[in-house]
Design an enzyme around this catalytic site. Structure first.
Site, PDB file in Angstrom:
ATOM      1  N   GLU A   1     -23.848  21.271  39.030  1.00  0.00           N
ATOM      2  CA  GLU A   1     -24.039  20.073  39.861  1.00  0.00           C
ATOM      3  C   GLU A   1     -25.049  20.407  40.957  1.00  0.00           C
TER       4      GLU A   1
ATOM      5  N   THR B   1     -22.121  10.230  41.512  1.00  0.00           N
ATOM      6  CA  THR B   1     -22.448   8.954  42.158  1.00  0.00           C
ATOM      7  C   THR B   1     -21.170   8.294  42.664  1.00  0.00           C
ATOM      8  N   CYS B   2     -20.151   8.267  41.803  1.00  0.00           N
ATOM      9  CA  CYS B   2     -18.941   7.492  42.078  1.00  0.00           C
ATOM     10  C   CYS B   2     -18.288   7.911  43.394  1.00  0.00           C
TER      11      CYS B   2
ATOM     12  N   SER C   1     -26.643   8.307  36.361  1.00  0.00           N
ATOM     13  CA  SER C   1     -27.741   7.336  36.467  1.00  0.00           C
ATOM     14  C   SER C   1     -28.192   7.196  37.915  1.00  0.00           C
TER      15      SER C   1
ATOM     16  N   GLY D   1     -25.975  -8.923  40.704  1.00  0.00           N
ATOM     17  CA  GLY D   1     -25.010  -8.229  39.848  1.00  0.00           C
ATOM     18  C   GLY D   1     -23.888  -7.658  40.697  1.00  0.00           C
TER      19      GLY D   1
ATOM     20  N   GLU E   1     -20.998  -6.905  45.744  1.00  0.00           N
ATOM     21  CA  GLU E   1     -20.044  -6.087  46.515  1.00  0.00           C
ATOM     22  C   GLU E   1     -20.640  -5.705  47.874  1.00  0.00           C
TER      23      GLU E   1
ATOM     24  N   HIS F   1     -14.564   4.704  34.945  1.00  0.00           N
ATOM     25  CA  HIS F   1     -13.415   4.961  34.066  1.00  0.00           C
ATOM     26  C   HIS F   1     -13.850   5.156  32.622  1.00  0.00           C
TER      27      HIS F   1
ATOM     28  N   HIS G   1       9.250 -12.401  39.737  1.00  0.00           N
ATOM     29  CA  HIS G   1       8.913 -13.574  40.552  1.00  0.00           C
ATOM     30  C   HIS G   1       9.205 -13.259  42.021  1.00  0.00           C
TER      31      HIS G   1
HETATM   32  P1  FAD Z   1     -22.611  10.230  37.898  1.00  0.00           P
HETATM   33  O1  FAD Z   1     -21.431   9.846  38.664  1.00  0.00           O
HETATM   34  O2  FAD Z   1     -23.915   9.587  38.227  1.00  0.00           O
HETATM   35  O3  FAD Z   1     -22.736  11.794  38.066  1.00  0.00           O
HETATM   36  C1  FAD Z   1     -23.772  12.532  37.528  1.00  0.00           C
HETATM   37  C2  FAD Z   1     -23.952  13.769  38.361  1.00  0.00           C
HETATM   38  O4  FAD Z   1     -24.838  14.635  37.664  1.00  0.00           O
HETATM   39  C3  FAD Z   1     -24.615  13.509  39.708  1.00  0.00           C
HETATM   40  O5  FAD Z   1     -23.807  14.037  40.747  1.00  0.00           O
HETATM   41  C4  FAD Z   1     -25.946  14.235  39.633  1.00  0.00           C
HETATM   42  O6  FAD Z   1     -26.296  14.859  40.858  1.00  0.00           O
HETATM   43  C5  FAD Z   1     -25.663  15.287  38.576  1.00  0.00           C
HETATM   44  N1  FAD Z   1     -26.846  15.721  37.837  1.00  0.00           N
HETATM   45  C6  FAD Z   1     -27.723  14.920  37.174  1.00  0.00           C
HETATM   46  N2  FAD Z   1     -28.652  15.657  36.550  1.00  0.00           N
HETATM   47  C7  FAD Z   1     -28.340  16.945  36.835  1.00  0.00           C
HETATM   48  C8  FAD Z   1     -28.938  18.173  36.471  1.00  0.00           C
HETATM   49  N3  FAD Z   1     -29.998  18.214  35.674  1.00  0.00           N
HETATM   50  N4  FAD Z   1     -28.387  19.306  36.958  1.00  0.00           N
HETATM   51  C9  FAD Z   1     -27.289  19.263  37.759  1.00  0.00           C
HETATM   52  N5  FAD Z   1     -26.685  18.147  38.119  1.00  0.00           N
HETATM   53  C10 FAD Z   1     -27.199  16.994  37.653  1.00  0.00           C
HETATM   54  N6  FAD Z   1     -17.974   2.210  38.655  1.00  0.00           N
HETATM   55  C11 FAD Z   1     -16.691   1.796  38.559  1.00  0.00           C
HETATM   56  O7  FAD Z   1     -16.081   1.980  37.496  1.00  0.00           O
HETATM   57  N7  FAD Z   1     -16.058   1.215  39.604  1.00  0.00           N
HETATM   58  C12 FAD Z   1     -16.671   0.991  40.781  1.00  0.00           C
HETATM   59  O8  FAD Z   1     -16.076   0.456  41.708  1.00  0.00           O
HETATM   60  C13 FAD Z   1     -18.034   1.383  40.920  1.00  0.00           C
HETATM   61  N8  FAD Z   1     -18.698   1.194  42.069  1.00  0.00           N
HETATM   62  C14 FAD Z   1     -19.996   1.603  42.186  1.00  0.00           C
HETATM   63  C15 FAD Z   1     -20.665   1.361  43.371  1.00  0.00           C
HETATM   64  C16 FAD Z   1     -21.984   1.754  43.527  1.00  0.00           C
HETATM   65  C17 FAD Z   1     -22.695   1.498  44.824  1.00  0.00           C
HETATM   66  C18 FAD Z   1     -22.635   2.447  42.463  1.00  0.00           C
HETATM   67  C19 FAD Z   1     -24.034   2.927  42.607  1.00  0.00           C
HETATM   68  C20 FAD Z   1     -21.971   2.685  41.271  1.00  0.00           C
HETATM   69  C21 FAD Z   1     -20.655   2.259  41.115  1.00  0.00           C
HETATM   70  N9  FAD Z   1     -19.955   2.447  39.929  1.00  0.00           N
HETATM   71  C22 FAD Z   1     -18.657   2.019  39.815  1.00  0.00           C
HETATM   72  C23 FAD Z   1     -20.575   3.104  38.768  1.00  0.00           C
HETATM   73  C24 FAD Z   1     -20.105   4.574  38.697  1.00  0.00           C
HETATM   74  O9  FAD Z   1     -20.446   5.218  39.898  1.00  0.00           O
HETATM   75  C25 FAD Z   1     -20.766   5.270  37.523  1.00  0.00           C
HETATM   76  O10 FAD Z   1     -20.528   4.552  36.331  1.00  0.00           O
HETATM   77  C26 FAD Z   1     -20.191   6.676  37.358  1.00  0.00           C
HETATM   78  O11 FAD Z   1     -20.403   7.431  38.507  1.00  0.00           O
HETATM   79  C27 FAD Z   1     -20.834   7.367  36.163  1.00  0.00           C
HETATM   80  O12 FAD Z   1     -20.313   8.642  36.045  1.00  0.00           O
HETATM   81  P2  FAD Z   1     -21.165   9.823  35.373  1.00  0.00           P
HETATM   82  O13 FAD Z   1     -20.265  11.010  35.408  1.00  0.00           O
HETATM   83  O14 FAD Z   1     -21.716   9.374  34.092  1.00  0.00           O
HETATM   84  O15 FAD Z   1     -22.417  10.033  36.333  1.00  0.00           O
HETATM   85  P1  NAI Z   2     -26.248  -5.178  37.417  1.00  0.00           P
HETATM   86  O1  NAI Z   2     -26.790  -4.962  36.070  1.00  0.00           O
HETATM   87  O2  NAI Z   2     -24.802  -5.426  37.602  1.00  0.00           O
HETATM   88  O3  NAI Z   2     -26.993  -6.391  38.121  1.00  0.00           O
HETATM   89  C1  NAI Z   2     -28.361  -6.421  38.280  1.00  0.00           C
HETATM   90  C2  NAI Z   2     -28.778  -7.854  38.493  1.00  0.00           C
HETATM   91  O4  NAI Z   2     -30.127  -7.880  38.868  1.00  0.00           O
HETATM   92  C3  NAI Z   2     -28.642  -8.711  37.249  1.00  0.00           C
HETATM   93  O5  NAI Z   2     -27.976  -9.900  37.584  1.00  0.00           O
HETATM   94  C4  NAI Z   2     -30.077  -8.949  36.822  1.00  0.00           C
HETATM   95  O6  NAI Z   2     -30.258 -10.166  36.156  1.00  0.00           O
HETATM   96  C5  NAI Z   2     -30.781  -8.932  38.165  1.00  0.00           C
HETATM   97  N1  NAI Z   2     -32.198  -8.594  38.126  1.00  0.00           N
HETATM   98  C6  NAI Z   2     -32.828  -7.703  37.332  1.00  0.00           C
HETATM   99  N2  NAI Z   2     -34.143  -7.661  37.632  1.00  0.00           N
HETATM  100  C7  NAI Z   2     -34.327  -8.538  38.653  1.00  0.00           C
HETATM  101  C8  NAI Z   2     -35.438  -8.935  39.413  1.00  0.00           C
HETATM  102  N3  NAI Z   2     -36.641  -8.405  39.186  1.00  0.00           N
HETATM  103  N4  NAI Z   2     -35.278  -9.863  40.376  1.00  0.00           N
HETATM  104  C9  NAI Z   2     -34.048 -10.400  40.617  1.00  0.00           C
HETATM  105  N5  NAI Z   2     -32.956 -10.064  39.926  1.00  0.00           N
HETATM  106  C10 NAI Z   2     -33.087  -9.125  38.969  1.00  0.00           C
HETATM  107  O7  NAI Z   2     -26.733  -3.893  38.246  1.00  0.00           O
HETATM  108  P2  NAI Z   2     -26.326  -3.361  39.672  1.00  0.00           P
HETATM  109  O8  NAI Z   2     -25.658  -4.411  40.470  1.00  0.00           O
HETATM  110  O9  NAI Z   2     -27.534  -2.698  40.203  1.00  0.00           O
HETATM  111  O10 NAI Z   2     -25.260  -2.260  39.313  1.00  0.00           O
HETATM  112  C11 NAI Z   2     -25.598  -1.175  38.447  1.00  0.00           C
HETATM  113  C12 NAI Z   2     -24.407  -0.691  37.696  1.00  0.00           C
HETATM  114  O11 NAI Z   2     -23.480  -0.074  38.560  1.00  0.00           O
HETATM  115  C13 NAI Z   2     -23.671  -1.833  37.021  1.00  0.00           C
HETATM  116  O12 NAI Z   2     -24.088  -1.884  35.685  1.00  0.00           O
HETATM  117  C14 NAI Z   2     -22.237  -1.466  37.101  1.00  0.00           C
HETATM  118  O13 NAI Z   2     -21.806  -1.023  35.855  1.00  0.00           O
HETATM  119  C15 NAI Z   2     -22.177  -0.316  38.095  1.00  0.00           C
HETATM  120  N6  NAI Z   2     -21.330  -0.734  39.209  1.00  0.00           N
HETATM  121  C16 NAI Z   2     -20.037  -1.059  38.966  1.00  0.00           C
HETATM  122  C17 NAI Z   2     -19.223  -1.510  39.977  1.00  0.00           C
HETATM  123  C18 NAI Z   2     -17.834  -1.894  39.654  1.00  0.00           C
HETATM  124  O14 NAI Z   2     -17.361  -1.565  38.576  1.00  0.00           O
HETATM  125  N7  NAI Z   2     -17.145  -2.582  40.534  1.00  0.00           N
HETATM  126  C19 NAI Z   2     -19.701  -1.642  41.343  1.00  0.00           C
HETATM  127  C20 NAI Z   2     -21.093  -1.312  41.480  1.00  0.00           C
HETATM  128  C21 NAI Z   2     -21.846  -0.861  40.453  1.00  0.00           C
END
Ligand code: FAD
Ligand code: NAI
Length: 464
Positions: free
Chosen positions: A33, A41-42, A142, A181, A186, A321, A443
């Site tokens: 990492e 990210t999460c 990502s 989105g 959020e 998840h 209930h």
């Molecule tokens: P990541 O969590 O992105 O972890 C990948 C890790 O790999 C990173 O720490 C990175 O530094 C590391 N890494 C990458 N390349 C390398 C390398 N070459 N060498 C060493 N380390 C490396 N999902 C939900 O289900 N519920 C939510 O409420 C939710 N809220 C979100 C809110 C926001 C603002 C964002 C941005 C995302 C949210 N998500 C949510 C999405 C969720 O965070 C991701 O789907 C999840 O973290 C993906 O897990 P992952 O293990 O695939 O990758």
């Molecule tokens: P998203 O895919 O949910 O939404 C992106 C939105 O941007 C879409 O509605 C799309 O039509 C719009 N869009 C794309 N290009 C555009 C443009 N040029 N101008 C205006 N609108 C445009 O992506 P988001 O919100 O960035 O989240 C990324 C990922 O993170 C999601 O796919 C989600 O899986 C994950 N995430 C999950 C959460 C949760 O589970 N509660 C919370 C936050 C993120």
């Protein structure tokens, strides 16, 4: 000679869970990492800090807006200490990321600190040192998708991505969110509750793409009632920063007259893309697809034997998840077991108020596959929601017309994220709407709305 049975690249919810599972199954495991803390990210800049701010901002809005006065609670004069709110969020993040470090030690997973790149199909290099393993799991996650013509600079706090929007130093007067989105709604909710005017610019003709059509419409109605200015069918063609202000150029998605919007902060949230660029995948013999995702088989193995991939860097919803469950399954395959993830039943939750939660097919998708029956029940007729004075939303249950098997459940409610677990489990067990309708629900609870929606599939809810 391999240094490890398994090296996992990335310690997000996919990677750290895979590493722990593999170690539990007796594999000598390391996880690479590059961040200073584990959890990806999460935990660091996603799920956890956003939920911490959503919770805190909801408390603030309740206290500040006078919404509690009808319950006889007068909190006039409640004020915001943004620094304290941010500090509490950081505390939650620190406790959770530290918790993963503890779990790594407990399970004897080695944390290799640094950035990993493949040297070959059987070795990686991290900070100049080579490590060989019998198996690899790529869990690199990502990052935000950039928008051409818009430069993100989180340090200035004017044009930011989600990471910057989680740490703004003051409440912007006007926040423009690009992308209606999950992230936009959020984090837009957080700053609206804290006092910002929030405009959402969405390219498509509705917010929340991919969700059930009726849910998208209803949620847009609720968000507008809360004060969001939602401009759908609109695209941003550029953002110019002038001092502490941003000027956005927008035009109709199909083209047309250009206009401008002035903002104090702009959040770019138009989706995320896999972190597959810096991994030197070519040296391992892997070619990502045109979206940067790594193709995998049912066992999470890539085209190269012994190299697996999971989470945000493979196709499918980008959810924590989903990444976790794939991590467990991939580790189990590597240990010689059969890992299982039902990709048809991955719940999705938007943690706004009310929450929006979905499992299975949307009504539109279900109709395309065959005849269906749909049952709906509004929270306005649910006794607990009524008692709580919190009646926004509904439950929708979709079942196959001939078999009555439930193929989709969609919920808008303050407790939707919790309620969807029951629907997911019922569907995992192959439930019919009748199974849910004849299950005794306590209930008064919000869960009774799910039971009533299931009864409504047969056209016979009690309280409607
Ligand atoms: P990541 O969590 O992105 O972890 C990948 C890790 O790999 C990173 O720490 C990175 O530094 C590391 N890494 C990458 N390349 C390398 C390398 N070459 N060498 C060493 N380390 C490396 N999902 C939900 O289900 N519920 C939510 O409420 C939710 N809220 C979100 C809110 C926001 C603002 C964002 C941005 C995302 C949210 N998500 C949510 C999405 C969720 O965070 C991701 O789907 C999840 O973290 C993906 O897990 P992952 O293990 O695939 O990758
Ligand atoms: P998203 O895919 O949910 O939404 C992106 C939105 O941007 C879409 O509605 C799309 O039509 C719009 N869009 C794309 N290009 C555009 C443009 N040029 N101008 C205006 N609108 C445009 O992506 P988001 O919100 O960035 O989240 C990324 C990922 O993170 C999601 O796919 C989600 O899986 C994950 N995430 C999950 C959460 C949760 O589970 N509660 C919370 C936050 C993120």
């Amino acid at each position: 000679m391999a240094d490890y049975d398994l090296i996992v690249i990335g310690a997000g919810p996919g990677g750290y869970v895979a590493a722990i599972r593999a170690a539990q199954l007796g594999l000598k495991t390391a996880c690479v990492e590059s961040r200073d803390t584990l959890g990806g990210t999460c935990l660091n800049v996603g799920c956890i800090p956003s939920k911490a701010l959503l919770h805190a901002s909801e408390l603030y809005e309740e206290a500040h807006s006078g919404a509690l006065e009808k319950f006889g609670i007068n909190l006039k004069g409640a004020s915001l200490d943004l620094k304290a709110m941010m500090a509490e969020k950081e505390k939650a993040v620190g406790e959770l990321t530290g918790g993963i470090e503890f779990l790594f030690k407990k399970n004897k997973v080695d944390w290799i600190k640094g950035h990993a790149a493949f040297e070959s199909a059987s070795s990686i290099i991290v900070d100049g040192k080579s490590y060989a393993a019998k198996n690899f799991i790529i869990a690199a996650g990502s990052s935000v998708t950039p928008l051409p013509g818009v430069e993100i600079d989180n340090s200035k706090g004017v044009v930011v991505d989600s990471t910057g929007a989680l740490e703004l130093s003051k409440v912007p007067e006007h926040l423009v969110v690009i992308g209606g989105g999950v992230i936009g709604l959020e984090l837009g909710s957080v700053w609206r509750r804290l006092g910002a005017k929030v405009t959402v610019v969405e390219y498509l003709d509705q917010i929340l793409p991919g969700m059930d059509g009726e849910i998208r419409k209803e949620s847009a109605k609720i968000f507008k009632k809360q004060g969001f200015d939602i401009q759908t069918g609109t695209k941003v063609t550029g953002v110019a920063v002038k001092g502490k202000k941003a000027i956005l150029s927008v035009e109709p998605a199909a083209g047309g007259e250009v206009s401008t919007i002035e903002a104090d902060a702009v959040l770019v949230s138009i989706g995320r893309r896999p972190n597959t660029d810096g991994l030197a995948l070519d040296k391992a013999g892997i070619t990502p697809n045109n979206r940067g995702q790594i193709a995998i088989g049912h066992d999470f193995q890539t085209s190269v034997p012994g190299i697996y991939a999971i989470g945000d860097c493979v196709p499918g919803p980008m959810l924590a998840h989903k990444a976790e469950d794939e991590g467990i399954a991939a580790a189990e395959f590597i240990a010689g077991m059969t890992g299982i993830v039902n990709h048809d039943l991955i719940p999705g939750v938007v943690y706004t108020h009310p929450e929006i939660a979905s499992i299975g097919l949307t009504e539109e998708e279900a109709r395309e596959r065959g005849a269906i029956k749909v049952g709906k029940f509004p929270f306005a007729a649910n006794s607990r929601a009524k008692a709580n004075r919190d009646t926004d939303g509904f439950v929708k249950v979709i079942a196959e017309a001939d078999t009555d098997r439930v193929v989709g459940v969609h919920i808008i409610s303050s407790l939707a994220g919790t309620l969807i677990a029951q629907a997911t489990q019922a569907m995992e067990f192959g439930a019919c709407s009748e199974d849910i309708a004849y299950t005794c629900h306590a209930h008064p609870t919000h869960a009774e709305a799910l039971k009533e929606a299931a009864m409504a599939v047969q056209g016979k809810p009690i309280h409607m």
